[in-house]
Design an enzyme around this catalytic site. Structure first.
Site, short mmCIF file in Angstrom:
data_model
loop_
_atom_site.label_atom_id
_atom_site.label_comp_id
_atom_site.label_asym_id
_atom_site.label_seq_id
_atom_site.Cartn_x
_atom_site.Cartn_y
_atom_site.Cartn_z
N LYS A 25 0.86 -1.19 0.00
CA LYS A 25 0.00 0.00 0.00
C LYS A 25 0.89 1.23 0.00
O LYS A 25 2.06 1.20 0.36
CB LYS A 25 -0.93 0.03 1.21
CG LYS A 25 -0.24 -0.05 2.58
CD LYS A 25 0.31 1.25 3.11
CE LYS A 25 0.95 1.09 4.48
NZ LYS A 25 1.70 2.30 4.93
N PRO A 108 10.13 -4.47 0.58
CA PRO A 108 11.18 -4.15 1.56
C PRO A 108 10.62 -4.03 2.97
O PRO A 108 9.50 -3.52 3.16
CB PRO A 108 11.73 -2.81 1.06
CG PRO A 108 10.60 -2.19 0.33
CD PRO A 108 9.87 -3.33 -0.33
N GLY A 112 7.55 1.23 4.75
CA GLY A 112 6.30 1.96 4.75
C GLY A 112 5.30 1.46 3.74
O GLY A 112 4.29 2.11 3.49
N LEU A 113 5.56 0.28 3.16
CA LEU A 113 4.64 -0.29 2.16
C LEU A 113 3.66 -1.28 2.79
O LEU A 113 2.80 -1.82 2.09
CB LEU A 113 5.43 -0.98 1.04
CG LEU A 113 6.35 -0.09 0.22
CD1 LEU A 113 7.08 -0.90 -0.84
CD2 LEU A 113 5.58 1.06 -0.43
N GLY A 114 3.81 -1.54 4.08
CA GLY A 114 2.85 -2.40 4.78
C GLY A 114 3.02 -3.87 4.52
O GLY A 114 2.07 -4.65 4.71
N GLY A 115 4.21 -4.31 4.12
CA GLY A 115 4.39 -5.71 3.74
C GLY A 115 4.04 -6.69 4.84
O GLY A 115 3.32 -7.67 4.60
N SER A 117 2.12 -6.23 7.50
CA SER A 117 0.69 -6.17 7.78
C SER A 117 -0.11 -6.87 6.69
O SER A 117 -1.09 -7.57 6.96
CB SER A 117 0.24 -4.71 7.88
OG SER A 117 0.82 -4.07 9.00
N SER A 118 0.31 -6.69 5.44
CA SER A 118 -0.38 -7.33 4.33
C SER A 118 -0.21 -8.84 4.40
O SER A 118 -1.15 -9.60 4.13
CB SER A 118 0.15 -6.79 3.01
OG SER A 118 -0.60 -7.26 1.92
N ASP A 150 -2.45 -1.33 10.44
CA ASP A 150 -2.68 -1.38 9.00
C ASP A 150 -3.32 -2.69 8.54
O ASP A 150 -3.76 -2.77 7.39
CB ASP A 150 -1.36 -1.21 8.23
CG ASP A 150 -0.82 0.21 8.30
OD1 ASP A 150 -1.56 1.10 8.75
OD2 ASP A 150 0.34 0.41 7.90
#
Length: 295
Positions: A25, A108, A112-115, A117-118, A150
């Protein structure tokens, strides 16, 4: 520039052995409007998915055990969000099944891409189906929140205006542009950013209309720029392509393009030290698209 797995888009695979996507995200804005008695911050943000994903595979076990099959550097199995998500679902439903979980990390960490949490959200959604535990979306989102602020947005799978700690979600329909995303060679600690004494914590609350009108500020930007030189360098480079923006607390930064060919042109000129990729913005998560295609 050299290619990396981060530059590969998600593609649906129809075979039973295909992977479950855990999409990244972007936070298209981030405003901190207060601090709660429990120490958490009151936020306003806009989430949109992009078509870059971690890849997860699950094999159901009859013995109730949950195993992580691939190590994640610096993350112990008991701290892994996929393992914790599986345990949370099992404990909440009384399910006696287990799972082997294989997570191929393409996003990464600390970006801050939410990996993470995703990954947790995809684990909840996938095992809810594979274990036939039968929880609805609201129940899964309720289980998701203690795993991370998130995680619910990834469970629900729609671009959203987020408030509270990010868990109060209102679906939104946004343009779906192309993004050039840069991943500087550093990892940003979200905890350190939110504890920083110079972080703005009393921004005037905004509205979705303010965002649509062009307010895309991120209250974490100044702290991260000063504390992480590689992030500052990436932002400065993106200023030549219409300006750089920070997603969440970073370290990843991005620029917006209406034309994918322009985004790819910028990618070709990206500094060699920066991992980078072009991604399409999505209002509906690739995870939901994957679920649509399951028998």
């Amino acid at each position: 520039m050299s290619q990396s797995p981060m530059s590969e888009p998600f593609r649906f695979e129809s075979s039973p052995e295909s992977f479950w996507p855990a999409p990244a995200k972007l936070n298209l804005m981030l405003r901190i409007v207060g601090r709660r008695p429990d120490g958490y911050h009151e936020l306003q943000t806009v989430f949109q998915f992009i078509d870059r994903c971690d890849r997860l595979r699950f094999e159901v076990r009859e013995d109730g055990l949950i195993h992580r099959l691939l190590d994640v550097p610096g993350v112990a199995p008991e701290d892994d969000l996929t393992v914790r998500a599986a345990q949370t679902l099992r404990d909440a439903t009384g399910c006696r099944l287990g799972a082997d979980i294989r997570c191929e990390k393409l996003l990464p960490m600390g970006g801050g891409l939410g990996g993470g949490s995703s990954d947790a959200a995809t684990t909840l959604v996938a095992l809810n189906r594979l274990w036939a535990t039968g929880l609805d979306e609201d129940s899964l989102a309720e289980l998701a929140l203690p795993l991370g602020a998130d995680v619910p947005v990834f469970v629900r799978g729609f671009a959203a205006w987020g408030e509270g700690v990010g868990e109060r979600l209102t679906p939104v329909t946004l343009p779906e542009p192309w993004y050039l995303v840069l991943s500087p060679p550093c990892s940003v600690s979200t905890r350190d950013v939110f504890m920083h004494p110079e972080l703005t914590r009393d921004s005037v609350p905004a509205t979705l209309a303010d965002f649509v009108a062009g307010d895309v500020s991120n209250d974490c930007l100044s702290v991260v720029r000063r504390g992480y030189d590689p992030v500052a360098e990436a932002l400065d480079w993106l200023s030549g392509w219409g300006g750089g923006r920070l997603t969440g607390t970073g370290a990843c930064v991005f620029a917006v393009f209406e034309d994918p060919s322009q985004a790819r042109c910028a990618l070709e000129q990206c500094p060699p030290a920066m991992r980078a990729f072009v991604a399409r913005g999505l209002n509906r998560s690739p995870l939901l698209a994957y679920m649509d295609r399951l028998p």
